[in-house]
Design a protein around this motif. Sequence first.
Motif, PDB file in Angstrom:
ATOM      1  N   ALA A  45      -1.683 -16.940  -2.661  1.00  0.00           N
ATOM      2  CA  ALA A  45      -3.212 -17.232  -2.396  1.00  0.00           C
ATOM      3  C   ALA A  45      -3.765 -18.570  -2.859  1.00  0.00           C
ATOM      4  O   ALA A  45      -4.103 -19.033  -2.020  1.00  0.00           O
ATOM      5  CB  ALA A  45      -3.820 -15.931  -2.936  1.00  0.00           C
ATOM      6  N   GLU A 110      -9.732 -10.712  -3.677  1.00  0.00           N
ATOM      7  CA  GLU A 110     -10.420  -9.798  -2.751  1.00  0.00           C
ATOM      8  C   GLU A 110     -11.644 -10.175  -2.494  1.00  0.00           C
ATOM      9  O   GLU A 110     -12.331  -9.993  -1.427  1.00  0.00           O
ATOM     10  CB  GLU A 110     -10.301  -8.225  -3.224  1.00  0.00           C
ATOM     11  CG  GLU A 110     -10.631  -7.186  -2.128  1.00  0.00           C
ATOM     12  CD  GLU A 110     -10.166  -5.928  -2.806  1.00  0.00           C
ATOM     13  OE1 GLU A 110      -9.787  -5.078  -2.204  1.00  0.00           O
ATOM     14  OE2 GLU A 110     -10.682  -5.616  -3.991  1.00  0.00           O
ATOM     15  N   TRP A 122     -10.390 -18.653  -3.473  1.00  0.00           N
ATOM     16  CA  TRP A 122      -9.991 -17.915  -2.266  1.00  0.00           C
ATOM     17  C   TRP A 122     -11.258 -17.663  -1.357  1.00  0.00           C
ATOM     18  O   TRP A 122     -12.196 -17.458  -2.011  1.00  0.00           O
ATOM     19  CB  TRP A 122      -9.454 -16.856  -2.572  1.00  0.00           C
ATOM     20  CG  TRP A 122      -8.916 -15.892  -1.331  1.00  0.00           C
ATOM     21  CD1 TRP A 122      -9.541 -14.813  -0.880  1.00  0.00           C
ATOM     22  CD2 TRP A 122      -7.699 -15.777  -0.645  1.00  0.00           C
ATOM     23  NE1 TRP A 122      -8.569 -14.139   0.021  1.00  0.00           N
ATOM     24  CE2 TRP A 122      -7.785 -14.739   0.215  1.00  0.00           C
ATOM     25  CE3 TRP A 122      -6.729 -16.898  -0.470  1.00  0.00           C
ATOM     26  CZ2 TRP A 122      -6.681 -14.689   1.102  1.00  0.00           C
ATOM     27  CZ3 TRP A 122      -5.717 -16.581   0.318  1.00  0.00           C
ATOM     28  CH2 TRP A 122      -5.809 -15.742   1.127  1.00  0.00           C
ATOM     29  N   ASP A 124     -11.140 -15.953   2.024  1.00  0.00           N
ATOM     30  CA  ASP A 124     -11.036 -15.084   3.105  1.00  0.00           C
ATOM     31  C   ASP A 124     -11.016 -13.667   2.652  1.00  0.00           C
ATOM     32  O   ASP A 124     -10.590 -12.823   3.488  1.00  0.00           O
ATOM     33  CB  ASP A 124      -9.567 -15.236   3.600  1.00  0.00           C
ATOM     34  CG  ASP A 124      -9.629 -16.748   4.226  1.00  0.00           C
ATOM     35  OD1 ASP A 124     -10.017 -17.136   5.367  1.00  0.00           O
ATOM     36  OD2 ASP A 124      -9.078 -17.673   3.748  1.00  0.00           O
ATOM     37  N   PRO A 126     -10.719  -9.865   1.775  1.00  0.00           N
ATOM     38  CA  PRO A 126      -9.612  -8.828   2.068  1.00  0.00           C
ATOM     39  C   PRO A 126      -8.613  -9.374   3.420  1.00  0.00           C
ATOM     40  O   PRO A 126      -7.841  -8.793   3.459  1.00  0.00           O
ATOM     41  CB  PRO A 126     -10.130  -7.573   2.247  1.00  0.00           C
ATOM     42  CG  PRO A 126     -11.451  -7.850   2.709  1.00  0.00           C
ATOM     43  CD  PRO A 126     -11.902  -9.264   2.245  1.00  0.00           C
ATOM     44  N   ASN A 127      -9.223 -10.274   4.115  1.00  0.00           N
ATOM     45  CA  ASN A 127      -8.288 -10.697   5.322  1.00  0.00           C
ATOM     46  C   ASN A 127      -6.977 -11.394   5.253  1.00  0.00           C
ATOM     47  O   ASN A 127      -6.643 -11.906   3.970  1.00  0.00           O
ATOM     48  CB  ASN A 127      -9.112 -11.705   6.284  1.00  0.00           C
ATOM     49  CG  ASN A 127     -10.384 -11.131   6.564  1.00  0.00           C
ATOM     50  OD1 ASN A 127     -10.728  -9.871   6.744  1.00  0.00           O
ATOM     51  ND2 ASN A 127     -11.491 -12.043   6.341  1.00  0.00           N
ATOM     52  N   SER A 128      -6.209 -11.211   6.092  1.00  0.00           N
ATOM     53  CA  SER A 128      -4.632 -11.752   6.361  1.00  0.00           C
ATOM     54  C   SER A 128      -4.637 -13.247   6.686  1.00  0.00           C
ATOM     55  O   SER A 128      -5.317 -13.125   7.962  1.00  0.00           O
ATOM     56  CB  SER A 128      -3.850 -10.662   6.628  1.00  0.00           C
ATOM     57  OG  SER A 128      -2.586 -11.253   6.905  1.00  0.00           O
ATOM     58  N   ASP A 224       1.997 -14.279   6.445  1.00  0.00           N
ATOM     59  CA  ASP A 224       0.846 -13.130   5.907  1.00  0.00           C
ATOM     60  C   ASP A 224       0.637 -13.498   4.514  1.00  0.00           C
ATOM     61  O   ASP A 224       1.476 -13.378   3.524  1.00  0.00           O
ATOM     62  CB  ASP A 224       1.714 -11.824   6.233  1.00  0.00           C
ATOM     63  CG  ASP A 224       1.035 -10.692   5.740  1.00  0.00           C
ATOM     64  OD1 ASP A 224      -0.250 -10.845   5.532  1.00  0.00           O
ATOM     65  OD2 ASP A 224       1.634  -9.616   5.480  1.00  0.00           O
ATOM     66  N   SER A 226      -2.610 -12.164   2.118  1.00  0.00           N
ATOM     67  CA  SER A 226      -3.752 -11.470   1.697  1.00  0.00           C
ATOM     68  C   SER A 226      -3.585 -10.942   0.564  1.00  0.00           C
ATOM     69  O   SER A 226      -2.741 -10.950  -0.331  1.00  0.00           O
ATOM     70  CB  SER A 226      -3.682 -10.390   2.791  1.00  0.00           C
ATOM     71  OG  SER A 226      -2.971  -9.260   2.342  1.00  0.00           O
TER      72      SER A 226
END
Lengths: 304, 307
Positions: A45, A110, A122, A124, A126-128, A224, A226
């Motif tokens: 992340a 998250e 971060w 985004d 909880p998105n991948s 991927d 997340s």
Amino acid sequence: MDQQLLNAIFIGSIYALFAVGYTLVFGVLDILNLAHSAVFMFGAAITYSMVVNHGLPFWVACIVGIAACAVMGLVIEHVCLRPLRRRRAPPIAALISTVGLALIIVAAIEQGQTGSLFAWLWVDGPNSVAFPAGTIPNPTWHVGDLTLEASKVAIIPISIALMLVLGYVIRYTQVGRGLRAVAENPRAARLMGLDVDRMISLTLVISSALGGLAGILFGVALSDISPYIGRDNVEVRGLAVIVLGGMGSIPGAVIGGYLLGLIEVLALVVLGSNARGGVAFAALFLMLVLRPQGLFGAQLRERI
Amino acid sequence: MDFFIQLFTDPVAFWNSHTLLIAQIGINSIIASSMFIVLYSGQLSLAAPGFMAIGAYTSVLMDLHWHTPLALNLAAGVVLAGVVGVLVGLPVLRLRGVFLAIATIGFIEALRLGVILNLPITGEGLGLKNPTADPLGGINMVLVSLAVVLFIMWRLTKGRLGAAWAAIRQDELAALSQGIDVARYKMIAFVLSAILAGFAGGLEAHLNFFVDPGDQQYGVTRAVQILTFAVLGGSGHFLGPVVGALVVTTLPWVFQQAHDYINIVTGVFLIAVIVFRPQGIVGRGGLAIVRPAWWPRRARVSAPSPG
């Protein structure tokens, strides 16, 4: 089938790299560090965020990501493990404190959204997400009916080189001798003048840096990233890997990682995609019942 | 804060508006008690969610296909959980500590990912609808069950069985040399814990209109959560797990201001409790808080020693 076998080696390398850090901590401390999968996710992340939100070049972002994980290793030691060690708490207490830290790390990522407290880490939620195309040069070759992507192929030499370096350090250097002494008997190591706390901090730093790197490789190769990649992909599989190879054994973790990759791909080919997860855990269960010392427990008597 | 104010000023309204929370606390307490039995006998088993799944699916499937009464469904789930408990216990109880924990994780995930997600009758990954669920009416049954379970726990820990378990937990070899049949008592603990988990699973399924095979419900995440209840509350006293379940389950309501950051608050809380009281909330030392090494020492006034 050949392509599947190749995938088994890619994913096996990541499992191995992740599990080496897991098993190192278990070997030295006899403690399962349940925050390790959160550190795995954290590395991926942070690196993503450094590239996309802060505009750093990929290689610099990787270094920042790994350094952040190494610092997280120090946090695990100083917040979750050392106070409990001082209190001579049972090992089960460390399970709870590392779970607590894992909760915090995952929740921080998250909740990272524009305008939130963690937007600098971060954005985004909880998105991948995946690294935008072109971040990393990714030439692709076709050999026969195999497709070779550089981002996946590179995982193999990187992980093998790192694991060899770690093996060398532990076997032949002064620091490695110290680590092995602490693993063997912390009390005796202290009496021999070793700074046990420092050795344990070092163990956590190495372990977390490797975990973070495994996360970055995972994020690059599987596109991927997340807050849940640690929990969904390596949390329990990491346990399976270190059990397959024998708890606390580094060569065991490496071979266990590739073995699990292979078992999963075989299950995928033979039984279909639904059975993949179940087969891995059934293998774990059977292994513990039939041969709890792991595949290499008997030969590799010395820990780490 | 509103949570506590309402609890003390208007208990009836509190009961009405938080029935589901209270029911969940009751269920969690029963499951935590099931975890308590194995911990009390010195076994770190994380198998509880697996047995809960067995209890839940058995009871809901019987209701769906045969329309049998709830008591019979629960009993069937309990019996099946007990049988599976014996079958799983036979091979895994030779393992100790972390190894047992990992083997039982293997069991629950093999059951969930390998069996439940692949059988057409369990609805595979989609779960099962449970139209006869009774979320509000079930609470009396939950509270009565909890009272019965607590009474049994109290008697068990005071009796011969509890004494044998405690002896095994403290030193297995010493217990063996005193003539305690260690393997047998461990098995009793494991199967009793399976039975209790199966019962709790069936009961929980009765409170929900949907049986969800997710990780949060019957996977490792749930297992770790249950372990947290038991260890945080204190695994040396039968009331510990109940206190742990109560405290952890109500955290999101107590810290309502935290909103989305509730997991961060929970994490900090877990670390703080376990660092300050490694033995759990209920346990040795009354309510004394252990001073961690880095906490500033109080300046001691040294009195001149006599003589």
